[in-house]
Structures are given as C-alpha cells and as structure tokens.
Design an enzyme around this catalytic site. Structure first.
Site, PDB file in Angstrom:
ATOM      1  N   GLY A   1       0.794  -1.218   0.000  1.00  8.49           N
ATOM      2  CA  GLY A   1       0.000   0.000   0.000  1.00  8.49           C
ATOM      3  C   GLY A   1       0.825   1.267   0.000  1.00  8.49           C
TER       4      GLY A   1
ATOM      5  N   ALA B   1      10.783   3.595   2.736  1.00 10.59           N
ATOM      6  CA  ALA B   1      11.093   4.535   1.655  1.00 10.59           C
ATOM      7  C   ALA B   1      12.543   4.975   1.708  1.00 10.59           C
ATOM      8  CB  ALA B   1      10.167   5.746   1.731  1.00 10.59           C
TER       9      ALA B   1
ATOM     10  N   GLY C   1       4.938   6.841   6.796  1.00 11.43           N
ATOM     11  CA  GLY C   1       3.981   5.818   7.221  1.00 11.43           C
ATOM     12  C   GLY C   1       3.381   6.058   8.591  1.00 11.43           C
ATOM     13  N   GLU C   2       4.168   6.560   9.512  1.00 12.22           N
ATOM     14  CA  GLU C   2       3.688   6.673  10.893  1.00 12.22           C
ATOM     15  C   GLU C   2       3.358   8.107  11.293  1.00 12.22           C
ATOM     16  OE1 GLU C   2       4.233   3.402  11.946  1.00 12.22           O
ATOM     17  OE2 GLU C   2       5.748   2.969  10.434  1.00 12.22           O
TER      18      GLU C   2
ATOM     19  N   LEU D   1       9.111  11.408  -2.108  1.00 13.89           N
ATOM     20  CA  LEU D   1       9.426  10.709  -3.357  1.00 13.89           C
ATOM     21  C   LEU D   1       8.290  10.792  -4.366  1.00 13.89           C
ATOM     22  CD1 LEU D   1      11.193   7.576  -1.834  1.00 13.89           C
ATOM     23  CD2 LEU D   1      12.251   9.615  -2.845  1.00 13.89           C
TER      24      LEU D   1
END
Lengths: 338, 174, 745
Positions: free
Chosen positions: C477, C520, C711-712, C637
């Site tokens: 995802g 990443a 992500g977090e 990115l």
C-alpha cells in the site's frame, strides 16, 4: 458451516409444509443473519428452504392510509418507496440507518425482524450463552456489556435486540402476518418480540415452520411527523447504542398523540408506553419530555459498563421529541455536522 | 453423486432437494455461464475466488462487516460472503472483472487511479462496485450522501476522502 | 560526475500498479492459482491459561475431504526458536519466542491448538469446529487491574533494543522546583491492526524446496524465520509477496502461520493455503497492548519545562518483555533539564504484543501532547506558544543536533492553513445548535528508525533503453513500485515510463522488512545506489570506448537525460552504446550502508496536527469536522502517494481517538470485540476531508536522498489534537482512549 441440503421453494404453502415437517430445516431469505451464523456454527440446520422466489415482495399503501409490505421486500426497496417515505418517515429512516447499503439490498423485512442478537457471547460458539444453549449461563452478565440492554433484561440474558426496523414498527402499532402449519396469524408487533425471562432462546411466539408473510402498518395520525434518531459511536454502519422512534402530534401546545419506542437499550424493540401515557395531554415542552423520559427509564437495570445508556436514552428521547416539535434537524448518527 | 439442475428449470412441480454433497450449479458471472460442482454451503465469494479464479471480490471478514466482497446480483450491490452460490442460479452476477465491457477501464476505475483512492488495494474492487452502484442509485448528490452510502465499504488504509473525490469526479462528468 | 537533476522524484505520479488494483487483477497471496491446493484451518484455544488435556479429532477426521488433523502431539517439533528481534534488524523475526503446538501448554486464548487440512475451505472450516478439545483451566491474568501488583521494571524491552528506564538530571527535583505541575494518568484500550486482508500463506513444497506466498512486510524476514524454525537452509526457501492487502504492523513480524502452513503442506503432501479468519486476526498476529501512561510535567510560570516524567504500565506475554516504545520521544523533543521515563510490565495471558502503526509514539505522544495542552491552559499560554518556548534544535536526550527538523515551519504553516490564529482559548465558548465546537493541536514526532544491515537493489538496463530495478520488498500500500521507479529513473537518467520496479520476492536483492517508516528511506537508498552505479558503469564504458562519440570525455562532465549521455557537444544514448557493443543489457547492484548507531545526530520526523471537533452537548457524540497536518518528512518521493499515506495515518489517529478499542473479558481472557462489527474502525462517514501540508527539509544524514518516511508520522499527535479539541469544546479532559459517548454525558 456444516453440510446442508438446499431446496428452492416455489410456493408459500409448500415452503411452510417443508419446514414445518422437518425440525432441522430453516428458511433462507436474504441470508444476512442465516449464512453468517451458519458459518459461526451458531445455527446448525440440516436443510435450507430458499423462499426468495415466493411472491411475498409487494409494497403498497392501503386506501385507509396504512401500508402493506411483503415479508420478502428488501429493506432498501421499502425505504425507497414513496408511500413509505411520505406516510411513515420513521420507517424509512429506521431502515436506512441500519446495516449498510449492500446489506439493505439483501436483507428481507421478515428476516430483519428475526435477526439474531449481536451479543459477542452469543456469536462466539465457545462461550456459555442461554440463548444459544439454554442452561449454560449468561456470559454477558459479568462480561463486556457496554452494548447490552438495560430494559427487559433477566438474570438469564441481557442481549440487546438489534433491529432498527422493529423499533419503528413497534412504535407504529404494526402487525406481523404469518402462515404456519395451523394457518394464518397476525401478531401485534409489540407482542411479537418476547422478553428473555427464563427462556431467552425463545425470541418470538411463532412455532417452527411458521413463516412471516408480511407486515401491516395501520394509518396513524402522527406518523407523518415522525423520526428515527440513532445514537452510535461510529457515524454509520453500526448498531445503535440508543435509538428512538418517535411520532408526535401536538394540538394547541399539548401532546394529542404520541408514539415512542426505543432501540439499543432493551432486549426487545421497546415500546415506551409509560412515557407515552405520561405525555398524552401534557404540554409539548422540554420539561414534560424530560419527565416522560425519566418515567420510562425508571426501572432500568444497567450493568456498570452500560449504565450510561440510561441517561443517554433519556436525553435521546428528549432530543427526538424536541426535534419533532421544533422542526429542527437532529441527527448525530449520520455524517459530520456542517 | 446427484446433481440435479436448478429447481425452477425442472418440468415437474415438486422442487428437488439438493446436496449435501456437491451438486452442479450454473452461475452466470459477467455475462458468462459457468457450471461448477459445489456443495450448497459454498458461498458466492468462495465460489468466485476458489472455483472460478475470479479473485477480484475480496474476503475481508466473511461476516458481512467490511464490504470487500461487494458484487452485484442482478445489478444491485450485495455481499458475496453472505450469499450462498446456489441461490444465485437464475441471477446475473457482476464482479469487478466484468465492470467494463472492453479493455478500457470504467470511468470509476480511472478516477480511482487519478485520485489515488486506494493504497493497498484490497478493498478497492468492493469500493468500486459499491461506488458504481451508488451512482446508479442516485446516492451521490453531495458529500454527506456519498459518505453515508459508501460506509458499507471499509478502507483500512483510510483513503475515504480520495474515494469521495473519485466518485465526485465521475458524477460530475456524466 | 555532474549530479543528474531529479525530474521524476517527487512528482505526484499515479501508481504504476493502479490498474492492477482497480481491475481486480492484482493477485494477493492466497490468490495465486496453484493446482491441487488443500486448505488449512486453525483451531484456537477456548481458554487463556492452562493446558490441553485431550483432543478428540475423530468427528473431524470422519468428515469428507479431511486430509489431516494436526495437534501438539503430531506437529513436528521446531528446529530452533529464534529470539525476538524487530524485523528491521534484518534477522529472523518471530512475533514472539513461543511457537504453538509444541506441548500442551496454553498461554492465551486463541493460541493454535490444532490444524485441520482438507480438500476444500468449507470442509476444513467445519471439521475445525468438530475438533473437541478438553482443557485444564487456570484463572488467567489479563487486565491492567489484575496485573498492576505483579508489575516489574524490565531491564530492556522491544527485543532488547530499548532500555527499560531512561533518565537525565533529576526529575523529582525538577518537579519540586516547578511553579506549575500537571499530572495525568492516561489509559488506552488495546488496539488491533485489522488490515482488510487477513494474514495468509500458501505453502508449496517441491522436494526439499519450499515456496511460500506470504502476506508480509518483509519476504526475507519470512524466509529467515521459517528457515530457522524448520531447520531448513535459507537457500531452499523462496518467499513471494507481490501484493499485500494492508498490514499496519500485523505483518511486520513473522507469526506462526507461515511455518504452520509449511508444516501442514508437508504433512499432506500438497500445497496448502492458510488464511486466518477475521476473528483469528485478534489472537494470531499481535496487537497494540492495553496500557496506562502517567505523564507529569513541571514548568516555570513562563512555561519553561523543568521536568518530564513518563511512566508506562502494560501487560506482556509469558515469554517476552515487550512494550511498544512509548517513552523516548518525550525525552527528546522539548528542551528540559530533567527527565525520567520507565516501563513496567506484567506477565499476562496474551500473545506478545507487537508493532502497530506509529508504535510507541501513537500513545506516548498522546500523553505528552495532552499534558502540554493542559499546561498551556494552566499557564494561559497559546498551545503553540508553549511548544515554541520549549522548542529544541538538538535532541534533548543526547544533545546532538537534529539531522533535520522543520518543526517550526510545521507549526506555522499548519496553523496558517487551519486558521489557528485568533482562537479563543476559553473552553465551551463556541456552539452551533446542539454542537459544541472545539479546536486542538499537537506536535507530531516519530524517530527515524535505526537500521543495522546493508540494503541492496539491482538495476538492469536493456539494449532498448528500458530498465528494470529490483529489490525484495513487498508492496502493501505504500506505492513502493511507483516511487522506486521514480528514484531509479532519476538515478539512471531515463524517463520514468522506461523504468519498472520489480519486487516482492526473495530471489531479488535483499532488503530489510519495510517497517517503522524505514521502507522509503532504505529502499530508495539502495535503488539510488544501484541506479547511479549502473549509470557510472555505462558512462565509463562510453568514455573508454573509441567507438563512442563520448570517447575520452571526462566522466564527471557527462550528464544523462532521457537515456542520452551528453558531454559538451558529444552524445550517445544508452541504447546505442549497448547495441553498438552488442550487449543485451548492463547491470549493477547497489548497496547502501545505513549510518552507524553512534552517528552524532538526532534523527526524528516532525509535524504538527490540528483538529476541529463537534461534540453533541446532550448526547456526547463526537465528530471530527476537519483536520490539518503539516509534516516535514524529508524528501518526498511522490507527492500523491505520500499525501495518501499521511492522510491515512491522520484518519488512523481519528480511529485511535474515538473508536478503536478491544477489551479482554477479565475472567476468560478472551477478546470482547473480535470482529469488524464490534472493533470499530472509521468508515467513510467518520472521515472528514483532510488537509495536508508537506514541508520539505533537506537531510543528508539519514540516507542519500534524505527520506524520513511518511507511514507513521501522520498518525502521531492526532489523538491528542482531538482530545485537546474535545477539551476546548466541552471543558472536559478525557484521559482514556478511545473517547466515547459515556465519557461526555
């Protein structure tokens, strides 16, 4: 899910005969409860009799201003029907506040009334549960009971009746029509749902094989001014913590007629007759509404985890009645306020 | 092994009881008839995924609480996990694989890509089948309505605002 | 060499795998068609503590299609139990140091006690229900209240990575000297990940070779863990994981099911699919533990912190000292001379808790940021002003400068977008009809995860000028295939449409599990290294080749764009070079060595969260009306996929704040909300539109491209911003999560 045989019924009498004559047969309509609980192994019929092809899906207004609904009409169809929306807003709102659009396309009206409780101890085939296995005990009494009932409970069961639709039907004095081995019957909705008492496995008065064929809603003066107010944590797709079906007519500032029923707080769709009796003839104001709510909830028997429901139910009753008198929008259940 | 055909297709008036062993079931999926041998207890979802290799409809909960298995039965959105496959005989099933007739993506599929209306993609076929039905139903008039009528499809990646944007984009171009 | 001007990196490109996902063609781990596959179904323990006395599988075995019923008596013993190490470490990464069905002991409800394998899923599932297990039951320890008196202070937690106690200065003295103190005890319900795809593995043996299709955040973590448990050479195990239907930490560690699937497949001599049920997801893959955090702040009247004390109590399993690392960030992000943080654990009948999105910080920053709001209120300071007064440009714990920060800009730009200025701080002053309106904010901070091992990728350029870049990492995802194609294209100097990223297979170059927002950064570093190594190789080849127009040019002066190498007036394309020299392709492996753990920088990602809530004054219902987040995650990115991940994180914060809760039945040790109908995650109607501001900061310490991950950080601080907004709306401080109706009646 155990192995099952499958029979697709082509006529109503044949379907009733098939299930009545076999204690291990169940009806299959929308499947949203049946298939779920078959997979959980909470229900264990040997045979399913598919009634979806039976001609029981009509929806029509009666000349007297009432409504006749076939048991196999889907929740979404009934909610969308213009006669329902015009004459019985509470019914359309209750239907559309339940489940999800997909489930409402599947679930039949009859099946909705017979849906089983969401008590996690009932659904979990490993836990003691008097409703699932009479005599094994009630795990919810000492368990996690935030969602459980505060009215109509017994020492054997405190599971909440999950239907929104049934709350509206009880408020509207609807009748449930059935066909059984001994012919047709009609039950007042309020008598169709049994209190758990010492036999929580008996949820309705029908005998095995008796099939709901339709629902009749009589013309009711205050129904055009009615609403269904559902309070829940999530903004959608959740069973009620508290819900109120309310219809009200006010003449000269006094309550001329009122229908009130509660969901999410009781072991049955709960007709709030004490509150109604208090209100008829009383001033249609916040004080009276608050008193009526207090009267209705006076005998509530909460657990420590669901004690908040007593106060929440009172406030929701008041909000519903205030909304009907004030003509304001008041729906915390859907979407964000803007 | 007995394998009677669909009850309604039989000439006699007494419908036949079928199962519990595997029986022949004819499913019409995305316009194609498939004949499969399954027990009556097999769900439409498992019939699609495990027998017909149509894995677009996803298994998220198998209990009607997430919407990942949303398909159409006769054009209406429904949950394949709570539908027994055998009950679908005589009905048309549409899955995400059959959403667009040719190789061209459905406008909603294109909008989902443009709006980044997914991350892991697991709920996405169900979201798209639900969203296409939502537009047909006329339940996309404003954001409040889209929110409510798309709430039967959980997206754990929480792409909800982008899902709404994709639905709006298609609504407004048609 | 002249740096290639990045042209694809950062662009908001659509996902390269978007069409596969929207069309249903993307194949997840149980969707790969494999002939003759059998189905395994787990029987979980009814009891939470005790032992299995007997298992009667006769009825199950008698069912048609049943191939095997495997119990602790028949399951092979594991070869070796690897230690618990977070999968980021790049070693075997079991979710706990207990493997089920090795003996008759039961440590937690749902623990695997039998495995049924059958021809069809339906047969396996029903037969599993027919397995009769007799137990000898002991009363379990499950809840905070039961375990409080049993608690101990562990030396280290989290696989040994984190000390049990952190101190600087003298917190007690700092609190004594304070003009103002605030002290709160925060209690959080347990949380479960609930990705929409449950954990699943398909195991296929070919002789002694094992192929696993596993839903995982790290194919190498799966391989190493299964190899050690089964005693197999790593070279005989291949793990494939192309598409994963979400994880959020549930697939970050390698739990028992891939190994059980392999054992079952060996037992029946057929490929086996093991797909956990939704209910089993609550007892098989770890969870965020129930916990209590006590947060005490001392401050001067001017709002300078004099002490922070942060204590945590939580249950762990009988075999591991695990707590999510909630205490750490609170020692780092505000200037303060005195700090005390400590974990206390107690042994409970639970599996070992595990990572869940924003592990540690989701709860730790909630306590800290609610306390900061309370302190601001006590002092009559604007909450942002209080934070600015305690702002630090160095890691307050180590004194090292931040590798990059951007926090001040996050406050400023977030406040600007949200419309924070001029906020009337008095609680309960805004009302719209029945709704009380409030706003709140919080700081977000999440550490850049420390990495241990070299990370590798491979780049291959074909003679037609197209390229494939490879690394083992799965796609769950994050958009990894999209963003890494962008990174590789820029590294090589080709168009992004000419570059494909191939991933999700242990046959590809080794990369650690993509966890802790490290994916990443580490993958882009490896990909950048591979791509630039290949570019150097090709440029060198051209300038050394007398046949090339670039012959003799200084390689440093050669730039590459759209696959054409150019130095001054001379140019040659990669394709021409390869064709002219009759080479089908050229290839290079890139390796990135992470900064050592003693790098003298504080490495942290920062952000600022803002939320507006409406609270029904009578009914206690809370709805979030809007959210703004400003984040400085280093280099972005792909602006589109990064925004999506941040948005998802923020909405996770909403769920954490208002909905998500699981509770153990204290007497039985069974989870009360083990389903998506009961464990409430946000639905579409709960999710407001989310406003996100990206503040790019340059960071040349963390990794070559300066990527800190998204992500977090999106989730951190959201629950505090919402709780602070609830206080602003109602005047009530709710210190439990989730905040529910009964808290506000």
């Amino acid at each position: 899910m155990r192995t099952i045989t499958y029979l697709r019924a082509t006529d109503t009498a044949g379907a009733v005969e098939a299930v009545s004559s076999d204690p291990t047969s169940d009806y299959l309509a929308g499947g949203t409860t049946e298939v779920d609980l078959l997979r959980q192994e909470v229900l264990n019929p040997r045979r399913l009799v598919d009634i979806n092809d039976l001609p029981l899906n009509g929806i029509e207004g009666t000349p007297e201003g009432g409504l006749r609904i076939g048991a196999l009409a889907r929740m979404s169809e009934v909610a969308a029907h213009p006669v329902v929306r015009e004459r019985f807003p509470v019914l359309a709102q209750a239907l559309e506040s339940g489940a999800s659009p997909q489930l409402r396309n599947m679930a039949s009206m009859g099946g909705n009334l017979l849906q089983r409780v969401r008590c996690s101890y009932f659904r979990d085939a490993e836990s003691p549960c008097n409703k699932r296995e009479p005599g094994t005990g009630c795990s919810a009494l000492a368990g996690f009971s935030r969602g459980h009932a505060v009215l109509g409970t017994s020492e054997h069961c405190i599971a909440t009746h999950p239907s929104d639709l049934a709350v509206a039907l009880v408020a509207l004095d609807a009748h449930v029509r059935t066909l059984g081995p001994r012919g047709e019957r009609a039950y007042p909705a309020d008598e169709f749902f049994l209190l758990p008492g010492d036999s929580p496995h008996r949820e309705h008065p029908m005998e095995h094989g008796e099939l709901i064929t339709g629902i009749e809603v009589p013309a009711t003066d205050p129904a055009r001014r009615s609403l269904y107010l559902k309070v829940r944590d999530r903004a959608s797709y959740e069973f009620a913590l508290v819900s109120v079906a309310a219809a009200l007519s006010v003449v000269d500032g006094s309550v001329a007629d009122v229908r009130l029923a509660l969901g999410g707080v009781a072991t049955t769709p709960w007709r709030a007759r004490r509150a109604e009796d208090f209100l008829v003839g009383a001033a249609a104001d916040a004080d009276a509404f608050g008193m009526a709510a207090r009267v209705e909830m006076a005998d509530a028997q909460p657990t420590p985890m669901n004690a908040f429901k007593v106060e929440l139910a009172r406030r929701t009753i008041v909000r519903a009645l205030r909304t009907l008198t004030g003509g304001r929008e008041a729906d915390p259940g859907t979407g964000s306020p803007t | 092994m007995s394998s009677p055909g669909p009850a309604l297709a039989r000439g006699d008036t007494t419908p036949a009881e079928r199962g519990p062993e595997a029986v022949r079931v004819t499913l019409s999926v995305n316009g194609t008839e498939h004949e499969i041998h399954i027990e009556p207890r097999v769900s439409l979802l498992d019939a699609l995924r495990e027998r017909l290799d149509l894995t677009g409809a996803k298994k998220g909960c198998d209990q009607g609480t997430c919407g990942a298995c949303t398909v159409w039965v006769d054009g209406r959105r429904a949950l394949a996990c709570l539908t027994l496959a055998v009950t679908c005989e005589g009905h048309e099933i549409t899955t995400v694989e059959g959403l667009s007739a040719d190789a061209e993506p459905h406008p909603l599929q294109r909008a989902f890509m443009e709006q980044d209306a997914f991350q892991c993609g697991y709920c996405t076929p169900g979201q798209i089948m639900s969203a296409a039905a939502l537009l047909d139903e006329g339940h996309a008039r404003d954001d409040a309505e889209i929110k409510e009528w798309m709430s039967g499809n959980i997206c754990r990646c929480a792409a909800y605002p982008n899902i709404r944007a994709a639905i709006r984009a298609v609504r407004d171009q048609t | 060499m002249t740096a290639t001007i990045p042209s694809a990196t950062g662009l908001p490109l659509d996902r390269v795998d978007g069409h596969a996902k929207v069309s249903g063609r993307a194949r997840y781990s149980t969707e790969i068609p494999i002939p003759d596959t059998a189905y395994a179904y787990v029987v979980g323990s009814r009891i939470a503590a005790g032992r299995v006395v007997a298992i009667d599988a006769s009825a199950a075995r008698a069912e048609e299609g049943v191939l095997a019923v495997i119990t602790h008596e028949t399951l092979p013993r594991i070869a070796e139990q690897p230690p618990l190490v977070p999968s980021l470490g790049g070693t075997a990464a079991p979710g706990q140091t207990f493997f089920p069905m090795q003996d008759d002991t039961v440590h937690y409800a749902g623990q695997q006690v039998a495995l049924v394998v059958a021809d069809t899923y339906e047969q396996a599932q029903h037969a599993a229900h027919l397995v009769r297990v007799t137990y000898e039951e002991r009363p379990p320890v499950t809840t905070l209240d039961q375990g409080r008196d049993l608690a101990y202070e562990p030396e280290r937690i989290f696989g040994g990575w984190i000390p049990g106690r952190t101190e600087r200065g003298d917190a007690a003295a700092g609190l004594r000297e304070a003009d103002v103190t605030v002290d709160g005890t925060y209690t959080y319900a347990a949380n479960n990940h609930n990705p929409l795809e449950a954990s699943c593995t398909t195991a296929v043996w070919d002789g002694d070779d094992l192929l696993l299709y596993d839903a995982t955040q790290g194919v190498n973590a799966t391989r190493m863990t299964v190899a050690r448990l089964l005693g197999l050479p790593m070279s005989r195990i291949r793990v494939v994981s192309h598409y994963v239907g979400g994880s959020f930490g549930s697939k970050a560690m390698i739990h028992a099911h891939p190994t059980l699937a392999a054992m079952a497949a060996r037992a029946v001599g057929r490929p086996v699919k093991l797909f956990l049920t939704r209910e089993q997801m609550f007892t098989s893959v770890g969870h965020r533990e129930e916990q209590e955090q006590q947060l005490t702040l001392g401050a001067t009247r001017e709002g300078r912190l004099t002490a922070v004390r942060h204590l945590k109590l939580s249950p762990t399993s009988h075999f591991d000292d695990w707590a999510e690392p909630s205490i750490g960030t609170s020692s780092q992000i505000y200037a303060c001379p005195n700090y005390e943080g400590a974990y206390r654990l107690f042994r409970a009948n639970t599996m070992t808790p595990t990572f869940m999105r924003a592990p540690g910080e989701a709860g730790g920053m909630h306590a800290l940021e609610c306390s900061m709001d309370e302190l601001a209120h006590e002092l009559g300071l604007d909450p942002i002003e209080l934070r600015l007064r305690n702002h630090t440009e160095v890691d307050a714990m180590t004194g090292h400068p931040w590798s990059s920060s951007g926090l001040r800009e996050c406050y400023a730009r977030g406040a600007d977008r949200f419309g924070w200025a001029g906020r009337d701080a008095r609680p309960g002053t805004r009302r719209e009809g029945d709704w009380l309106i409030g706003t709140g904010m919080a700081t977000a901070a999440y550490p850049v995860a420390p990495l241990a091992n070299p990370q590798r990728a491979r780049a291959r350029l074909y003679a037609d000028g197209t390229a494939v870049v490879q690394a083992a990492t799965p796609e769950f995802g994050t958009g990894v295939a999209t963003v890494m194609a962008q990174v590789a294209a820029d590294g090589l100097g080709i168009g992004v449409d000419r570059c494909r990223f191939e991933n999700g297979d242990t046959d590809l170059p080794t990369i650690a599990a993509a966890v802790g927002s490290a994916g990443a950064g580490m993958i882009s570093a490896a990909v950048h290294s591979a791509a630039t190594a290949l570019r150097r190789q090709l440029v060198d080849s051209a300038v050394r080749d007398p046949g090339s127009p670039l012959h003799g040019a200084d390689p440093v002066r050669v730039s590459v764009r759209d696959g054409v190498m150019t130095a001054d007036d001379a140019s040659e394309s990669y394709a021409d070079l390869l064709r002219r020299t009759m080479r089908p392709d050229a290839e290079a492996v890139g390796q990135w060595n992470p900064p050592p753990h003693d790098t003298p920088y504080g490495m942290m990602t920062f952000g600022a969260q803002f939320a507006e809530v409406a609270v029904d004054a009578d009914l206690g219902v809370v709805r979030v009306r809007r959210m703004t987040g400003a984040f400085a995650p280093g280099r972005v990115l792909n602006a589109k996929t990064a925004r999506s991940q941040l948005m998802g994180g923020m909405l996770w914060g909403l769920g954490q704040a208002l909905l998500e809760a699981n509770h153990m039945h204290p007497e039985t040790g069974r989870w009360a909300n083990a389903g998506l109908g009961e464990y409430l995650v946000p639905v579409n109607a709960d999710a407001p539109d989310v406003d996100i501001e990206l503040i790019e900061v340059e960071d040349d310490v963390v990794n070559p491209l300066g990527v800190k991950g998204v992500g977090e950080i999106g989730q951190v601080g959201v629950s505090a911003a919402i709780a602070n907004a609830v206080h602003h709306a109602t005047g009530r401080r709710i210190r439990t999560l989730p905040i529910t109706i009964e808290d506000l009646l």
